[in-house]
Structure formats: structure tokens, C-alpha cells
Design an enzyme around this catalytic site. Structure first.
Site, PDB file in Angstrom:
ATOM      1  N   HIS A 163       0.769  -1.059  -0.011  1.00  0.00           N
ATOM      2  CA  HIS A 163      -0.103  -0.146  -0.073  1.00  0.00           C
ATOM      3  C   HIS A 163       1.019   1.037  -0.130  1.00  0.00           C
ATOM      4  O   HIS A 163       1.848   1.368   0.665  1.00  0.00           O
ATOM      5  CB  HIS A 163      -1.011   0.076   1.235  1.00  0.00           C
ATOM      6  CG  HIS A 163      -2.034   0.799   1.077  1.00  0.00           C
ATOM      7  ND1 HIS A 163      -1.903   2.256   1.299  1.00  0.00           N
ATOM      8  CD2 HIS A 163      -3.289   0.739   0.941  1.00  0.00           C
ATOM      9  CE1 HIS A 163      -3.153   2.651   1.184  1.00  0.00           C
ATOM     10  NE2 HIS A 163      -4.011   1.891   0.678  1.00  0.00           N
ATOM     11  N   ASP A 203      -8.108  -5.430   0.132  1.00  0.00           N
ATOM     12  CA  ASP A 203      -8.384  -6.414  -0.701  1.00  0.00           C
ATOM     13  C   ASP A 203      -8.195  -7.785  -0.720  1.00  0.00           C
ATOM     14  O   ASP A 203      -8.519  -8.591  -1.316  1.00  0.00           O
ATOM     15  CB  ASP A 203      -7.986  -5.583  -2.075  1.00  0.00           C
ATOM     16  CG  ASP A 203      -8.823  -4.479  -2.603  1.00  0.00           C
ATOM     17  OD1 ASP A 203     -10.079  -4.424  -2.123  1.00  0.00           O
ATOM     18  OD2 ASP A 203      -7.993  -3.586  -3.119  1.00  0.00           O
TER      19      ASP A 203
HETATM   20  N1  CMC Z   1       4.136  -7.558  -4.627  1.00  0.00           N
HETATM   21  C1  CMC Z   1       5.412  -7.368  -4.865  1.00  0.00           C
HETATM   22  N2  CMC Z   1       6.072  -6.395  -4.947  1.00  0.00           N
HETATM   23  C2  CMC Z   1       5.698  -5.316  -4.237  1.00  0.00           C
HETATM   24  C3  CMC Z   1       4.058  -5.319  -4.270  1.00  0.00           C
HETATM   25  C4  CMC Z   1       3.375  -6.417  -4.373  1.00  0.00           C
HETATM   26  N3  CMC Z   1       2.185  -6.464  -4.233  1.00  0.00           N
HETATM   27  N4  CMC Z   1       3.655  -4.093  -3.899  1.00  0.00           N
HETATM   28  C5  CMC Z   1       4.918  -3.151  -3.862  1.00  0.00           C
HETATM   29  N5  CMC Z   1       5.819  -4.159  -4.087  1.00  0.00           N
HETATM   30  C6  CMC Z   1       7.280  -3.724  -4.237  1.00  0.00           C
HETATM   31  C7  CMC Z   1       7.709  -2.779  -5.380  1.00  0.00           C
HETATM   32  O1  CMC Z   1       8.212  -3.621  -6.459  1.00  0.00           O
HETATM   33  C8  CMC Z   1       8.766  -1.895  -5.093  1.00  0.00           C
HETATM   34  O2  CMC Z   1       9.949  -2.789  -5.020  1.00  0.00           O
HETATM   35  P1  CMC Z   1      11.338  -1.896  -5.302  1.00  0.00           P
HETATM   36  O3  CMC Z   1      11.560  -0.903  -4.125  1.00  0.00           O
HETATM   37  O4  CMC Z   1      12.414  -2.919  -5.076  1.00  0.00           O
HETATM   38  O5  CMC Z   1      11.291  -1.153  -6.462  1.00  0.00           O
HETATM   39  C9  CMC Z   1       8.259  -1.487  -3.481  1.00  0.00           C
HETATM   40  O6  CMC Z   1       7.722  -2.685  -3.156  1.00  0.00           O
HETATM   41  C10 CMC Z   1       7.573  -0.316  -3.278  1.00  0.00           C
HETATM   42  O7  CMC Z   1       6.435  -0.422  -4.331  1.00  0.00           O
HETATM   43  P2  CMC Z   1       5.685   0.580  -5.349  1.00  0.00           P
HETATM   44  O8  CMC Z   1       5.236   0.159  -6.595  1.00  0.00           O
HETATM   45  O9  CMC Z   1       6.844   1.818  -5.182  1.00  0.00           O
HETATM   46  O10 CMC Z   1       4.537   1.207  -4.216  1.00  0.00           O
HETATM   47  P3  CMC Z   1       3.430   2.173  -4.632  1.00  0.00           P
HETATM   48  O11 CMC Z   1       3.180   2.742  -3.210  1.00  0.00           O
HETATM   49  O12 CMC Z   1       3.698   2.923  -5.767  1.00  0.00           O
HETATM   50  O13 CMC Z   1       2.262   1.075  -5.098  1.00  0.00           O
HETATM   51  C11 CMC Z   1       0.427  -0.465  -4.761  1.00  0.00           C
HETATM   52  C12 CMC Z   1       1.205   0.825  -4.165  1.00  0.00           C
HETATM   53  C13 CMC Z   1      -0.787  -0.649  -3.808  1.00  0.00           C
HETATM   54  C14 CMC Z   1       0.029  -0.036  -6.151  1.00  0.00           C
HETATM   55  C15 CMC Z   1       1.295  -1.674  -4.760  1.00  0.00           C
HETATM   56  O14 CMC Z   1       1.757  -1.991  -3.503  1.00  0.00           O
HETATM   57  C16 CMC Z   1       0.750  -2.771  -5.673  1.00  0.00           C
HETATM   58  O15 CMC Z   1       0.907  -2.809  -6.658  1.00  0.00           O
HETATM   59  N6  CMC Z   1      -0.001  -3.738  -4.775  1.00  0.00           N
HETATM   60  C17 CMC Z   1      -0.611  -4.816  -5.500  1.00  0.00           C
HETATM   61  C18 CMC Z   1      -2.072  -4.144  -5.839  1.00  0.00           C
HETATM   62  C19 CMC Z   1      -2.995  -4.022  -4.923  1.00  0.00           C
HETATM   63  O16 CMC Z   1      -3.211  -4.908  -3.986  1.00  0.00           O
HETATM   64  N7  CMC Z   1      -3.822  -2.873  -4.917  1.00  0.00           N
HETATM   65  C20 CMC Z   1      -4.729  -2.590  -3.617  1.00  0.00           C
HETATM   66  C21 CMC Z   1      -4.335  -1.300  -3.078  1.00  0.00           C
HETATM   67  S1  CMC Z   1      -5.518  -1.291  -1.439  1.00  0.00           S
HETATM   68  C22 CMC Z   1      -6.997  -0.788  -2.035  1.00  0.00           C
HETATM   69  C23 CMC Z   1      -6.742   0.720  -2.636  1.00  0.00           C
HETATM   70  O17 CMC Z   1      -7.218   1.535  -1.327  1.00  0.00           O
HETATM   71  O18 CMC Z   1      -6.907   1.098  -3.545  1.00  0.00           O
END
Ligand code: CMC
Length: 429
Positions: free
Chosen positions: A307, A364
Site C-alpha cells: 500500500h 483487498d
Molecule cells: N508484490 C510484489 N512487490 C511489491 C508489491 C506487491 N504487491 N507492492 C509493492 N511491491 C514492491 C515494488 O516492486 C517496489 O519494490 P522496489 O523498491 O524494489 O522497486 C516496492 O515494493 C515499493 O512499491 P511501489 O510500487 O513503489 O509502491 P506504490 O506505493 O507505488 O504502490 C500499490 C502501491 C498498492 C499500487 C502496490 O503495492 C501494488 O501494486 N499492490 C498490489 C495491488 C493491490 O493490492 N492494490 C490494492 C491497494 S489497497 C486498495 C486501495 O485502496 O486501492
């Protein structure tokens, strides 16, 4: 004493005031930054940008705290109804008995959608994703209620739009489902409350009796409350962005539904179940999928994990996990996907990759298993999220339109394209 932040550029010092919220969250006010320095800030994904001041929801991602209008989410999930929560978010206080009665009556009075709107559903092909239908229908409401779409609606007109929307979206969602399975629409009933009415519209039909189970109502109530607001997330920021041009509320909500649909946002609940199903069909090799999620060459991510704001266990996921256990027990169901989810969580939470990045299950991760137990099909999961988030979107739209500081949303950019060049006629290219 007002705190300030100093910025030094080429030996020149600029001072900006630091503003502090009621929970001591602080931010540098850079409203005059470009005017003073000629510079802008670059903040991909707005991770450090406060777009507004808001008194609706407080969220501390480090500590795993979520409160609507000051009230902890745990208390609301246990003691409050979804309708009361909606009132709390939109109007800022818990309703009195009289206020709640009037609000609930508005839901009953406005549950029907215009008969002509049924033809819209007929124009769509069966099996289409219900989120596409939901956003189209909510946008279409503007055409059915032209008297409500003025740029400066009165307080009374806003109150009408709020109950109309909260009530009708539930009917539209159920109709979208009936359309997708080719069954006749079931109209809302006056004698049923908000959630039983929705379940009845979804699952009853002239050919079969549907028993509304109190356990299903209770679980759905809890899920909707947990989704009701989450401050400046992608879809809520969309409401504020679209609304800042003074576009009507229906247009703002239609845009928000589309923003929510994406698998990184509200579409994640559908993606989680699809992921768990894929793991099950692939023999249940959880470690293989955890390895895939960690592999930067692989586009696979653990859906329902991570998140932007929570760097601790999402408090909503904790509540849902308990609800899922209770619901499956009460309905005497066993879902093998829950076993996979629990094991997946255990493996991920003890893996250095997830520990270092503070990736925990989010709202989720377990919600889909609860929806599934209630009988809601997978492609309706994002729709359920939208029904739950509706009061939050409306509360933010209302707050934004009432705030004299609101300006049209218009970010800037750092241009990285080609420098000036001449047009080349087609025969010379
Ligand atoms: N699986 C594997 N690696 C992950 C995941 C995941 N679900 N989420 C984040 N990471 C890694 C990402 O690759 C990055 O690694 P590095 O630092 O080595 O590059 C690090 O963790 C930080 O991730 P980010 O993508 O920069 O984080 P963000 O804040 O931009 O994205 C997120 C947040 C929710 C989009 C992401 O965690 C994700 O894609 N999760 C899966 C989709 C999901 O469950 N979404 C629902 C969110 S909760 C409901 C809502 O309110 O929307």
C-alpha cells in the site's frame, strides 16, 4: 510561533510556512513557490504532495490507524451501520435518531431508477463487465436529472443528489448484475433495509426464493463500512480533480468509478481471487508465486499486498480476516482459497523482500473471499468497492465545493520532448 522551511537556490534563501493539521501532520506550503523562484516540484505519483486540507478521514500508515471524522474504524465496523457511516462521512457528525430516520427514508423514496434507464441496460451485451455499466449509468443520471447539474447547486439540491445517488447506485449495481446473467431485474422493496434490499435485488428471481441470511448482511455491512473512505486515494483524488472544474457530481462519480476499476486500486479484490485461483489450479505451489512476485523481470505482483500509505498491517484487512472466519463458520462453508491466502500471507510476511519493503496484506486481500461466500460473483467485487466508497467520494466532493480555497486542479510538468523544429511536408519525410 509559526514554523517555516528555508529553501536555498543559488545563494538566495526563500522561506515557506509549515502548516500543521490537528493530528500534527505537517507540510510545507509551496503555493507561492513558482511565483517566487520560477521552479515547480516534481513528485511522481504525488507521494509527497498534499492536494487539499481535509477534515474527513485521518490515516496514519506507519501506525496502522484509520479514523472517519475522528472515530476509529474498529469501532465503526463493530457498532455502526453503513447508512450511519455514510451520514457521518458526508455531514461530519453521527446522525440523531431523527436525522437517521429522514436519511433512511430518502433511500427508500429514491431507490427506483427511471424506467427509461432500463433501456440503457438492454443496449449492452450480456457478460460485459459491470463496472463499465456502473460508470456509464451513473454518468447518465446527469441526463435524467438536468435540474441537479448546475455548477452551484443549493444545499437542498445537494442533499437530494446525495440520497438519490447513494440509493440508486445500489439498484444500478444489482441491475447490472442481472443484465450480465440474463435474468429479469428485481425492483427495490420498500420493506427492506439498505443491504437486505441490495441482496434481494441481486439474488432473488421470480423462479427462486432467496433467503437473506443475517450473517451475509452483517458481513456486507462491515465490508462497506471498511471501504467507505480512505482520504486522497486515486479515485477520490479523481473526484476532486474532475469536480474542481465544477463538473456535476454525477460526472465526478462516473470518473471515480473508472479510476477505481484499475487492478492497482479497487480492481485488486477481483485480481486477488483470480491470483488465488491460479495458484490453486497450478497445484498450490505458493513459494513459486512468492518468488515470481520478487522477481523484477516478472510483471507478477502479489495482489492484495502493499500500500502506498500503510507501512504496517492495514487495519481494514485485520477486521476483514476475522469477519471471513466468522462468516464461513456461520454459513458452514470451506473455501480452499482462504487456506491458500493464509499460507501466502504467512510465507510473504516472513520473507525479507516483503519485510524490508513493509508490504502487508491490504483491504483487498481477504475481502474477495467474503464476497464469494455471500454469493457475489468475482466481476462484481470492484462494484461492491464502489458502493462502499460512494459516501467517501461524495463527502470529498462536498468538502471541496464548500472550501473557498478550491482552485481548478492543474498540475504542471517538466517537459522532456524535442526542441523547436520545423514541420516537414509529407513528400519530404
Ligand atoms: N508484490 C510484489 N512487490 C511489491 C508489491 C506487491 N504487491 N507492492 C509493492 N511491491 C514492491 C515494488 O516492486 C517496489 O519494490 P522496489 O523498491 O524494489 O522497486 C516496492 O515494493 C515499493 O512499491 P511501489 O510500487 O513503489 O509502491 P506504490 O506505493 O507505488 O504502490 C500499490 C502501491 C498498492 C499500487 C502496490 O503495492 C501494488 O501494486 N499492490 C498490489 C495491488 C493491490 O493490492 N492494490 C490494492 C491497494 S489497497 C486498495 C486501495 O485502496 O486501492
Amino acid at each position: 510561533m509559526t514554523k517555516t522551511a528555508k529553501l536555498i537556490i543559488d545563494d538566495k534563501t526563500y522561506e515557506f510556512s509549515i502548516i500543521t493539521g490537528t493530528e500534527n501532520e505537517s507540510g510545507i506550503d509551496i503555493t507561492n513557490l513558482r511565483q517566487l523562484t520560477g521552479l515547480i516540484t516534481l513528485d511522481n505519483g504525488y507521494g509527497n504532495t498534499g492536494s487539499c486540507r481535509s477534515a474527513i478521514t485521518f490515516l496514519d500508515g506507519e501506525k496502522g490507524i484509520l479514523r472517519y471524522r475522528g472515530i476509529p474504524i474498529e469501532e465503526l465496523a463493530e457498532k455502526c451501520s453503513f447508512i450511519e457511516t455514510a451520514y457521518l462521512l458526508v455531514y461530519g457528525h453521527l446522525p440523531s435518531l431523527k436525522e437517521l430516520d429522514r436519511f433512511s427514508q430518502g433511500f427508500s423514496d429514491n431507490a427506483m431508477i427511471h424506467e427509461d434507464m432500463k433501456h440503457f441496460f438492454e443496449g449492452y451485451k450480456s457478460g460485459g463487465h459491470p463496472m463499465g455499466l456502473l460508470s456509464a449509468m451513473v454518468g447518465s443520471l446527469a441526463a435524467y436529472y438536468p435540474e441537479l447539474i448546475k455548477p452551484h447547486p443549493s444545499t437542498a439540491e445537494i442533499d437530494i443528489m446525495i440520497v438519490e445517488l447513494l440509493s440508486k447506485v445500489r439498484t444500478i449495481a444489482a441491475f447490472a448484475y442481472k443484465k450480465s446473467i440474463g435474468e429479469p431485474y428485481v425492483y427495490p422493496r420498500h420493506d427492506l433495509r439498505y443491504i437486505p434490499n441490495f441482496l434481494n435485488m441481486m439474488f432473488s428471481s421470480p423462479a427462486k426464493h432467496y433467503e437473506i441470511r443475517p450473517e451475509a448482511v452483517d458481513a456486507l455491512q462491515c465490508l462497506l463500512i471498511l471501504h467507505a473512505d480512505h482520504e486522497q486515494n486515486c479515485s477520490t483524488s479523481t473526484v476532486r480533480m474532475v469536480g474542481s472544474s465544477k463538473a456535476n457530481l454525477f460526472a465526478c462519480l462516473s470518473a471515480a468509478i473508472n479510476a477505481l476499476w484499475g487492478p492497482l486500486h479497487g480492481g485488486a479484490n477481483q485480481s486477488v481471487i483470480e491470483m488465488l485461483e491460479m495458484i490453486r489450479k497450478d497445484g498450490g505451489d505458493i513459494k513459486k508465486y512468492v518468488a515470481k512476485a520478487k522477481n523484477k523481470e516478472d510483471t507478477f505482483r502479489l495482489m492484495g499486498f502493499g500500500h502506498r500509505v500503510y507501512k504496517n498491517y492495514d487495519p481494514r484487512a485485520k477486521i476483514i480476516k476475522e469477519k471471513v472466519d466468522a462468516l464461513l463458520k456461520a454459513l458452514n462453508l470451506h473455501d480452499p482459497l482462504l487456506d491458500i491466502a493464509i499460507e501466502l500471507e504467512q510465507i510473504a510476511l516472513s520473507d525479507p523482500y516483503f519485510i524490508e519493503r513493509k508490504l502487508f496484506p491490504n483491504v483487498d486481500f481477504y475481502s474477495g473471499i467474503a464476497y464469494k461466500a455471500i454469493g457475489i460473483p468475482v466481476n462484481m467485487f470492484p462494484v461492491m468497492f464502489a458502493i462502499g466508497r460512494l459516501p467517501g467520494w461524495i463527502a470529498h466532493w462536498k468538502e471541496m465545493t464548500e472550501d473557498p480555497a478550491t482552485r481548478i486542479g492543474r498540475p504542471r510538468q517538466i517537459y522532456t520532448g524535442l526542441l523547436k523544429r520545423d514541420y516537414i511536408p509529407i513528400e519530404q519525410r
